[in-house]
Scaffold this motif. Structure first.
Motif, PDB file in Angstrom:
ATOM      1  N   PHE A   1      -4.596   1.664  13.731  1.00  0.00           N
ATOM      2  CA  PHE A   1      -3.168   1.872  13.078  1.00  0.00           C
ATOM      3  C   PHE A   1      -2.907   2.733  12.163  1.00  0.00           C
ATOM      4  CE2 PHE A   1       0.185   0.383  10.362  1.00  0.00           C
ATOM      5  CZ  PHE A   1       1.389   0.758  10.744  1.00  0.00           C
ATOM      6  N   TYR A   2      -3.630   2.328  10.801  1.00  0.00           N
ATOM      7  CA  TYR A   2      -3.653   3.140   9.795  1.00  0.00           C
ATOM      8  C   TYR A   2      -3.943   4.743   9.752  1.00  0.00           C
ATOM      9  CZ  TYR A   2      -2.621  -0.986   7.405  1.00  0.00           C
ATOM     10  OH  TYR A   2      -2.027  -2.132   6.693  1.00  0.00           O
ATOM     11  N   ALA A   3      -5.072   4.919  10.823  1.00  0.00           N
ATOM     12  CA  ALA A   3      -5.759   5.999  11.379  1.00  0.00           C
ATOM     13  C   ALA A   3      -4.873   7.015  11.920  1.00  0.00           C
ATOM     14  CB  ALA A   3      -6.993   6.109  11.688  1.00  0.00           C
ATOM     15  N   ARG A   4      -3.764   6.418  12.583  1.00  0.00           N
ATOM     16  CA  ARG A   4      -2.923   7.055  13.398  1.00  0.00           C
ATOM     17  C   ARG A   4      -1.787   8.028  12.649  1.00  0.00           C
ATOM     18  NH1 ARG A   4      -2.640   2.869  17.348  1.00  0.00           N
ATOM     19  NH2 ARG A   4      -1.094   1.863  16.327  1.00  0.00           N
ATOM     20  N   ALA A   5      -1.440   7.404  11.351  1.00  0.00           N
ATOM     21  CA  ALA A   5      -0.622   8.180  10.428  1.00  0.00           C
ATOM     22  C   ALA A   5      -1.156   9.507   9.868  1.00  0.00           C
ATOM     23  CB  ALA A   5      -0.295   7.187   9.380  1.00  0.00           C
ATOM     24  N   SER A   6      -0.066  10.377   9.940  1.00  0.00           N
ATOM     25  CA  SER A   6      -0.526  11.679   9.599  1.00  0.00           C
ATOM     26  C   SER A   6      -0.657  11.681   8.013  1.00  0.00           C
ATOM     27  CB  SER A   6       0.423  12.826   9.893  1.00  0.00           C
ATOM     28  OG  SER A   6       0.671  12.810  11.292  1.00  0.00           O
ATOM     29  N   LEU A   7       0.258  10.838   7.278  1.00  0.00           N
ATOM     30  CA  LEU A   7       0.005  10.893   5.948  1.00  0.00           C
ATOM     31  C   LEU A   7      -0.264   9.076   5.415  1.00  0.00           C
ATOM     32  CD1 LEU A   7       0.184  12.104   2.902  1.00  0.00           C
ATOM     33  CD2 LEU A   7       2.415  12.009   3.334  1.00  0.00           C
ATOM     34  N   ARG A   8      -1.091   8.699   4.806  1.00  0.00           N
ATOM     35  CA  ARG A   8      -1.223   7.676   4.076  1.00  0.00           C
ATOM     36  C   ARG A   8      -1.081   7.653   2.802  1.00  0.00           C
ATOM     37  NH1 ARG A   8      -3.987   8.433   8.059  1.00  0.00           N
ATOM     38  NH2 ARG A   8      -5.715   9.637   7.036  1.00  0.00           N
ATOM     39  N   ILE A   9      -0.045   6.793   2.181  1.00  0.00           N
ATOM     40  CA  ILE A   9       0.245   6.896   1.006  1.00  0.00           C
ATOM     41  C   ILE A   9      -0.295   5.322   0.074  1.00  0.00           C
ATOM     42  CG2 ILE A   9       1.863   6.966  -0.956  1.00  0.00           C
ATOM     43  CD1 ILE A   9       3.502   8.915   0.697  1.00  0.00           C
TER      44      ILE A   9
ATOM     45  N   VAL B   1       7.803  13.245   6.952  1.00  0.00           N
ATOM     46  CA  VAL B   1       8.882  12.632   7.891  1.00  0.00           C
ATOM     47  C   VAL B   1       9.680  13.802   8.527  1.00  0.00           C
ATOM     48  CG1 VAL B   1      10.518  10.848   8.487  1.00  0.00           C
ATOM     49  CG2 VAL B   1       8.378  10.134   7.077  1.00  0.00           C
ATOM     50  N   LYS B   2      10.346  14.493   7.412  1.00  0.00           N
ATOM     51  CA  LYS B   2      11.084  15.676   7.814  1.00  0.00           C
ATOM     52  C   LYS B   2      10.495  16.440   8.870  1.00  0.00           C
ATOM     53  CE  LYS B   2      14.615  15.328   4.291  1.00  0.00           C
ATOM     54  NZ  LYS B   2      15.105  15.830   3.104  1.00  0.00           N
ATOM     55  N   ALA B   3       9.230  16.900   8.545  1.00  0.00           N
ATOM     56  CA  ALA B   3       8.480  17.851   9.459  1.00  0.00           C
ATOM     57  C   ALA B   3       7.863  17.027  10.785  1.00  0.00           C
ATOM     58  CB  ALA B   3       7.292  18.203   8.727  1.00  0.00           C
ATOM     59  N   GLY B   4       8.392  15.938  11.010  1.00  0.00           N
ATOM     60  CA  GLY B   4       7.870  15.439  12.324  1.00  0.00           C
ATOM     61  C   GLY B   4       6.727  14.461  12.143  1.00  0.00           C
ATOM     62  N   ARG B   5       6.056  14.357  11.177  1.00  0.00           N
ATOM     63  CA  ARG B   5       4.984  13.405  11.092  1.00  0.00           C
ATOM     64  C   ARG B   5       5.000  12.064  10.623  1.00  0.00           C
ATOM     65  NH1 ARG B   5       0.807  16.951  12.446  1.00  0.00           N
ATOM     66  NH2 ARG B   5       1.354  19.077  11.474  1.00  0.00           N
ATOM     67  N   SER B   6       4.256  11.290  10.819  1.00  0.00           N
ATOM     68  CA  SER B   6       4.143   9.806  10.736  1.00  0.00           C
ATOM     69  C   SER B   6       3.519   9.539   9.489  1.00  0.00           C
ATOM     70  CB  SER B   6       3.447   9.050  11.739  1.00  0.00           C
ATOM     71  OG  SER B   6       1.943   9.611  11.956  1.00  0.00           O
ATOM     72  N   VAL B   7       4.175   8.652   8.663  1.00  0.00           N
ATOM     73  CA  VAL B   7       3.543   8.405   7.349  1.00  0.00           C
ATOM     74  C   VAL B   7       3.457   6.842   7.278  1.00  0.00           C
ATOM     75  CG1 VAL B   7       4.288   8.433   4.786  1.00  0.00           C
ATOM     76  CG2 VAL B   7       4.812  10.152   6.504  1.00  0.00           C
ATOM     77  N   TYR B   8       2.461   6.381   6.666  1.00  0.00           N
ATOM     78  CA  TYR B   8       2.369   4.883   6.066  1.00  0.00           C
ATOM     79  C   TYR B   8       2.465   4.845   4.601  1.00  0.00           C
ATOM     80  CZ  TYR B   8       0.446   0.465   4.562  1.00  0.00           C
ATOM     81  OH  TYR B   8       0.172  -0.540   3.972  1.00  0.00           O
ATOM     82  N   ARG B   9       3.141   3.992   4.046  1.00  0.00           N
ATOM     83  CA  ARG B   9       3.348   3.957   2.611  1.00  0.00           C
ATOM     84  C   ARG B   9       3.270   2.644   2.189  1.00  0.00           C
ATOM     85  NH1 ARG B   9       6.040   3.040  -1.764  1.00  0.00           N
ATOM     86  NH2 ARG B   9       6.130   4.250  -3.469  1.00  0.00           N
ATOM     87  N   GLY B  10       2.418   2.171   1.228  1.00  0.00           N
ATOM     88  CA  GLY B  10       2.189   0.858   0.920  1.00  0.00           C
ATOM     89  C   GLY B  10       1.428   0.869  -0.487  1.00  0.00           C
ATOM     90  N   THR B  11       1.362  -0.455  -1.026  1.00  0.00           N
ATOM     91  CA  THR B  11       0.415  -0.618  -2.147  1.00  0.00           C
ATOM     92  C   THR B  11      -1.105  -0.718  -1.726  1.00  0.00           C
ATOM     93  OG1 THR B  11       0.521  -2.937  -2.048  1.00  0.00           O
ATOM     94  CG2 THR B  11       2.249  -1.556  -3.521  1.00  0.00           C
ATOM     95  N   LEU B  12      -1.714  -0.340  -2.591  1.00  0.00           N
ATOM     96  CA  LEU B  12      -3.311  -0.681  -2.034  1.00  0.00           C
ATOM     97  C   LEU B  12      -3.542  -2.039  -1.936  1.00  0.00           C
ATOM     98  CD1 LEU B  12      -6.201   0.690  -1.856  1.00  0.00           C
ATOM     99  CD2 LEU B  12      -6.550   0.118  -4.323  1.00  0.00           C
ATOM    100  N   ALA B  13      -3.004  -2.931  -2.722  1.00  0.00           N
ATOM    101  CA  ALA B  13      -2.989  -4.416  -2.341  1.00  0.00           C
ATOM    102  C   ALA B  13      -2.599  -4.801  -1.002  1.00  0.00           C
ATOM    103  CB  ALA B  13      -2.157  -5.043  -3.456  1.00  0.00           C
ATOM    104  N   GLU B  14      -1.609  -4.173  -0.409  1.00  0.00           N
ATOM    105  CA  GLU B  14      -1.063  -4.544   0.679  1.00  0.00           C
ATOM    106  C   GLU B  14      -1.939  -4.094   1.939  1.00  0.00           C
ATOM    107  OE1 GLU B  14       3.597  -3.827  -0.297  1.00  0.00           O
ATOM    108  OE2 GLU B  14       2.475  -2.321   0.678  1.00  0.00           O
ATOM    109  N   LEU B  15      -2.777  -2.733   1.540  1.00  0.00           N
ATOM    110  CA  LEU B  15      -3.509  -2.265   2.407  1.00  0.00           C
ATOM    111  C   LEU B  15      -4.865  -3.261   2.622  1.00  0.00           C
ATOM    112  CD1 LEU B  15      -4.619  -0.196   4.497  1.00  0.00           C
ATOM    113  CD2 LEU B  15      -5.369   1.093   2.517  1.00  0.00           C
ATOM    114  N   ILE B  16      -5.441  -3.533   1.501  1.00  0.00           N
ATOM    115  CA  ILE B  16      -6.476  -4.461   1.441  1.00  0.00           C
ATOM    116  C   ILE B  16      -6.107  -5.727   1.942  1.00  0.00           C
ATOM    117  CG2 ILE B  16      -8.045  -5.812  -0.226  1.00  0.00           C
ATOM    118  CD1 ILE B  16      -7.893  -3.233  -2.075  1.00  0.00           C
ATOM    119  N   ASP B  17      -5.162  -6.482   1.704  1.00  0.00           N
ATOM    120  CA  ASP B  17      -4.688  -7.856   2.203  1.00  0.00           C
ATOM    121  C   ASP B  17      -4.485  -7.529   3.777  1.00  0.00           C
ATOM    122  OD1 ASP B  17      -4.676  -8.955  -0.173  1.00  0.00           O
ATOM    123  OD2 ASP B  17      -2.368  -8.869  -0.499  1.00  0.00           O
ATOM    124  N   ALA B  18      -4.053  -6.378   4.135  1.00  0.00           N
ATOM    125  CA  ALA B  18      -3.805  -6.147   5.750  1.00  0.00           C
ATOM    126  C   ALA B  18      -5.202  -6.415   6.371  1.00  0.00           C
ATOM    127  CB  ALA B  18      -2.748  -5.318   6.163  1.00  0.00           C
TER     128      ALA B  18
END
Length: 88
Positions: free
Chosen positions: A56-64, A23-40
């Motif tokens: 939506f998830y593919a646009r993030a530079s980093l997915r956690i 984020v400090k480097a100007g990148r987009s980040v998605y962070r959530g649990t695996l359960a949240e991702l599967i539910d969504a």
């Protein structure tokens, strides 16, 4: 990158540090649990919006995806995971 190990070894802390640095480097980040991702994704599929949700998830530079091993354990002991929305 994957952080694997037993509970309490700092995996979540390391992943969060990577996210903050991104984020400090100007990148987009998605962070959530695996359960949240599967539910969504399951919800989006039921609504006929799976393609948009994946974009939506593919646009993030980093997915956690946190708590990868936890959902199955939690479901077996306590029932299905309760989803939390975590979109950053």
């Amino acid at each position: 990158m994957h952080f694997l190990g037993p509970p309490g070894t700092g995996k979540c802390h390391l992943a969060t540090a990577w996210g903050v640095a991104a984020v400090k480097a100007g990148r987009s980040v998605y962070r959530g649990t695996l359960a949240e991702l599967i539910d969504a994704l399951a919800r989006a599929e039921r609504k006929g919006r799976l393609r948009e949700e994946i974009r939506f998830y593919a646009r993030a530079s980093l997915r956690i995806a946190d708590e990868i091993g936890y959902p199955a354990t939690q479901a077996a002991r306590f029932g299905p995971a309760v989803p939390r929305t975590a979109r950053a």
